[in-house]
Design a protein around this motif. Structure first.
Motif, PDB file in Angstrom:
ATOM      1  N   LYS A 178       0.857  -1.179   0.000  1.00 29.72           N
ATOM      2  CA  LYS A 178       0.000   0.000   0.000  1.00 29.72           C
ATOM      3  C   LYS A 178       0.897   1.235   0.000  1.00 29.72           C
ATOM      4  CE  LYS A 178      -3.516  -2.451   2.702  1.00 29.72           C
ATOM      5  NZ  LYS A 178      -4.512  -2.606   1.640  1.00 29.72           N
ATOM      6  N   ILE A 198      -2.224   4.610 -11.041  1.00 29.52           N
ATOM      7  CA  ILE A 198      -3.169   3.519 -10.795  1.00 29.52           C
ATOM      8  C   ILE A 198      -3.715   2.987 -12.118  1.00 29.52           C
ATOM      9  CG2 ILE A 198      -5.445   2.993  -9.827  1.00 29.52           C
ATOM     10  CD1 ILE A 198      -4.760   4.962  -7.553  1.00 29.52           C
ATOM     11  N   HIS A 201      -1.110   0.671 -13.512  1.00 29.47           N
ATOM     12  CA  HIS A 201      -0.644  -0.429 -12.655  1.00 29.47           C
ATOM     13  C   HIS A 201      -1.830  -0.987 -11.881  1.00 29.47           C
ATOM     14  CE1 HIS A 201       3.536   0.630 -13.532  1.00 29.47           C
ATOM     15  NE2 HIS A 201       3.183   1.883 -13.341  1.00 29.47           N
ATOM     16  N   ALA A 202      -2.444  -1.997 -12.448  1.00 31.59           N
ATOM     17  CA  ALA A 202      -3.635  -2.598 -11.852  1.00 31.59           C
ATOM     18  C   ALA A 202      -3.324  -3.109 -10.438  1.00 31.59           C
ATOM     19  CB  ALA A 202      -4.127  -3.753 -12.721  1.00 31.59           C
ATOM     20  N   GLY A 203      -4.221  -2.808  -9.528  1.00 31.44           N
ATOM     21  CA  GLY A 203      -4.064  -3.299  -8.163  1.00 31.44           C
ATOM     22  C   GLY A 203      -3.285  -2.376  -7.256  1.00 31.44           C
ATOM     23  N   LEU A 204      -2.728  -1.297  -7.800  1.00 33.30           N
ATOM     24  CA  LEU A 204      -1.966  -0.354  -6.981  1.00 33.30           C
ATOM     25  C   LEU A 204      -2.923   0.342  -6.009  1.00 33.30           C
ATOM     26  CD1 LEU A 204       0.848   0.820  -6.538  1.00 33.30           C
ATOM     27  CD2 LEU A 204       0.340   2.566  -8.263  1.00 33.30           C
ATOM     28  N   ASP A 205      -2.655   0.215  -4.721  1.00 30.37           N
ATOM     29  CA  ASP A 205      -3.543   0.711  -3.671  1.00 30.37           C
ATOM     30  C   ASP A 205      -2.898   1.941  -3.028  1.00 30.37           C
ATOM     31  OD1 ASP A 205      -5.696   0.844  -1.996  1.00 30.37           O
ATOM     32  OD2 ASP A 205      -5.118  -0.856  -0.730  1.00 30.37           O
TER      33      ASP A 205
END
Length: 345
Positions: A178, A198, A201-205
């Motif tokens: 995260k 985001i 970059h898939a999934g970047l929280d």
């Protein structure tokens, strides 16, 4: 030009650029602000710019205010009261969603060259959570710094100057964890840049701090040092925000690669060649930057002063320091350069 002169020149350039970046922030509002972080146990009030009747006001619910800075960790239950209150960290994509994390043992990994050759990677990875800072990578340094990342705390400049993008950081770091961006009033630009990352970059929280939290952190600096950040032309480091974050979410904090406030003066020969960042191939040295920041009159990171405060916190919070180790039981008989110069005025 000799190697020493080159290092000095590089440090001067680095700090000059840093000063220019700070102009916006240092011209922020100069007003009386009541900063609050609350939960069911405690409410903390601080004034960023104390009014004349400051000494008559209560700074928190369990301690009487004075104009002499006190160790905030001595206020009964201060860290217990702030633990797990993560309302200051909101999701970039959904501002009503707040960071949700709690850790038994945290490894806070600095970016210092002190970690080179430490072989601390396995020990770091064994912690419940691993907290890293800015663009400090794991790839290529796994033996010394580990492989895991739970949370990465980063300054807003990493976003507004496109550092994450230009270094292709998230392409190289497979598990970035995260990402929490501490920011100032430049939040809209931070959000725009974060959303762009985001998207690619898939999934970047990613999360961003609230303005109130930044003000709280600034007030905490003044509480502990007696120096107003803005008036003293000081710039809080990502390490400052990271340590406060760790004390919120971790039961035990283990810090790796962070030097004590008097390390450079005690180890002049041994520390003179330690690089500022373990991943940086420039000639910038850690003690050169740390010492220079303490004496700049036009603004700079007060790295050693912050570490002086961390030493005080460690006396009551469950904190340990490794590579190098700190003697947190020893008395603080001297002040860092920044505070010592202030006391002499």
């Amino acid at each position: 030009m000799t190697s020493r002169k080159k290092r000095v020149a590089v440090v001067i350039v680095l700090l000059t650029v840093q000063c220019g970046i700070m102009i916006y922030t240092l011209t922020r509002h100069n007003r009386h602000v009541s900063v609050k972080e609350t939960n069911d146990n405690i409410r903390v009030h601080y004034s960023i710019d104390p009014p004349k009747n400051y000494s008559e006001r209560c700074m928190n619910s369990t301690a009487v205010c004075t104009e002499t800075p006190k160790d905030i960790s001595q206020s009964e239950g201060i860290w217990t009261g702030l633990k797990d209150d993560l309302s200051a960290y909101s999701s970039i994509t959904n501002r009503s969603k707040h960071l949700d994390i709690h850790c038994d043992v945290c490894a806070v990994v600095s970016s210092s060259g002190q970690l080179l050759g430490s072989k601390a990677g396995t020990e770091i990875d064994n912690a419940t959570c691993v907290i890293r800072m800015n663009i400090a990578p794991t790839k290529g340094f796994e033996v010394d710094v580990g492989t895991r990342t739970s949370v990465r705390i980063a300054g807003f400049l990493g976003m507004t100057r496109g550092i994450f993008k230009s270094t292709k950081f998230f392409e190289n770091e497979r598990f970035p964890g995260k990402v929490v961006i501490w920011t100032n009033k430049n939040g809209n630009l931070v959000k725009e840049e974060s959303l762009e990352l985001i998207k690619h970059h898939a999934g970047l929280d990613m999360y961003m701090t609230s303005d109130e939290h930044v003000e709280f952190c600034e007030a905490l600096f003044q509480k502990e040092t007696g120096r107003n950040r803005e008036k003293s032309k000081s710039w809080l480091s990502t390490g400052w925000f990271t340590m406060i974050f760790a004390l919120k979410v971790c039961d035990k904090v283990k810090v790796y690669g962070m030097i004590d406030f008097d390390h450079c003066s005690r180890n002049k020969t041994r520390s003179k060649d330690v690089p500022y960042h373990y991943y940086d191939k420039t000639e910038v040295k850690e003690c050169d930057v740390s010492n220079a920041g303490e004496t700049r009159s036009t603004g700079g990171h007060r790295y050693l002063t912050e570490k002086y405060v961390f030493r005080k916190w460690a006396k009551s919070a469950d904190m340990e320091f490794f590579y190098p180790s700190w003697n947190i039981t020893s008395e603080l008989h001297k002040l860092p350069i920044f505070l010592n110069s202030a006391a002499s005025k």
